[in-house]
Design an enzyme around this catalytic site. Structure first.
Site, PDB file in Angstrom:
ATOM      1  N   CYS A   2      13.808 -47.510   0.254  1.00  0.00           N
ATOM      2  CA  CYS A   2      13.089 -46.510   1.047  1.00  0.00           C
ATOM      3  C   CYS A   2      14.072 -45.406   1.391  1.00  0.00           C
ATOM      4  O   CYS A   2      14.965 -45.593   2.211  1.00  0.00           O
ATOM      5  CB  CYS A   2      12.517 -47.136   2.319  1.00  0.00           C
ATOM      6  SG  CYS A   2      11.626 -45.950   3.351  1.00  0.00           S
ATOM      7  N   GLU A 103       7.361 -43.112  -2.302  1.00  0.00           N
ATOM      8  CA  GLU A 103       8.066 -43.654  -3.467  1.00  0.00           C
ATOM      9  C   GLU A 103       7.627 -42.836  -4.676  1.00  0.00           C
ATOM     10  O   GLU A 103       6.545 -42.230  -4.667  1.00  0.00           O
ATOM     11  CB  GLU A 103       7.763 -45.144  -3.685  1.00  0.00           C
ATOM     12  CG  GLU A 103       8.196 -46.059  -2.555  1.00  0.00           C
ATOM     13  CD  GLU A 103       9.716 -46.169  -2.392  1.00  0.00           C
ATOM     14  OE1 GLU A 103      10.448 -45.573  -3.200  1.00  0.00           O
ATOM     15  OE2 GLU A 103      10.161 -46.839  -1.445  1.00  0.00           O
TER      16      GLU A 103
END
Length: 231
Positions: A2, A103
């Site tokens: 992340c 993402e």
């Protein structure tokens, strides 16, 4: 992993979800990137939410500029890592407040951004660790954090290879446990699991989010989080 996430809710929404004192200069962030300041709640001071830099600088580092990435801590090996193990042992845990994360699907050769959110609540917390670094000359204090990661669930894995990582998103009942100083390190690590697929959702967003800075200004505006078909 992340490396980019969002915290876009207003102060009243944050205060409703987390009964803490907020910093007076809090501003929503639609594209929170490394070195920028996120909002965290620590085990040491659970009654306040404070701003810290994303990308942990260990207390033993010579400077805040590192030659290795500390955005994420791999939960499976954190207890054996020089950077993370002391923080776990000393309960330097924190909740990293968020309402989504990005993402990129790179299977086509071009990075296609997706935003991931939860179905069961608008605000949530990543499991995090934090540290305080002090400049030996100026005594300047630099507080920073990392986000724990685990194996990707199917929802996140569809964007990347199934072996990809995802941030550890804590269930509401687990948030107090992550901050508890009574929990053993093995018990803390048992909380680092993939979030249930049926409680998550994802959608494509504009490639505008790919840039963190445009013309030397932080690329941060509400359109970044909109589903692509609504733009």
């Amino acid at each position: 992993m992340c490396a980019r996430y969002t915290l876009t809710k207003k102060e009243k929404d944050l205060l409703k979800a987390y009964q803490v004192k907020l910093p007076p200069d809090f501003q929503p962030n639609f594209n929170l990137a490394p070195t920028q300041q996120g909002l965290v709640i620590t085990a040491d001071e659970p009654d306040i939410a404070q701003k810290m830099h994303f990308g942990l600088v260990p207390y033993w580092a010579e400077s805040i500029k590192l030659d290795f990435s500390t955005l994420n801590a791999r939960s499976e090996s954190a207890t054996m890592a020089k950077t993370w193990a002391p923080l776990l042992k000393n309960h330097k845990t924190c909740l990293v407040l968020a309402d989504g994360f990005y993402e990129w699907d790179k299977k086509s050769g071009k990075p296609v951004p997706y935003r991931f959110v939860l179905n069961d609540r608008e605000l949530f917390a990543f499991a995090g660790l934090w540290s305080q670094w002090k400049n030996k000359i100026t005594n300047e204090v630099y507080r920073s954090f990392t986000i724990m990661t685990t194996v990707a669930n199917d929802t996140v894995g569809k964007v990347h290879d199934p072996k990809f990582r995802m941030p550890v998103i804590l269930d509401q009942s687990e948030e107090a446990l992550w901050l508890s100083k009574d929990l053993s390190v093995p018990d803390l690590m048992s909380l680092c699991n993939p979030y249930p697929d049926d409680l998550m959702n994802s959608f494509r967003v504009s490639t505008s989010v790919n840039s963190t800075v445009i013309n030397k200004v932080h690329n941060n505006h509400p359109d970044l989080i909109l589903p692509l078909n609504s733009l």
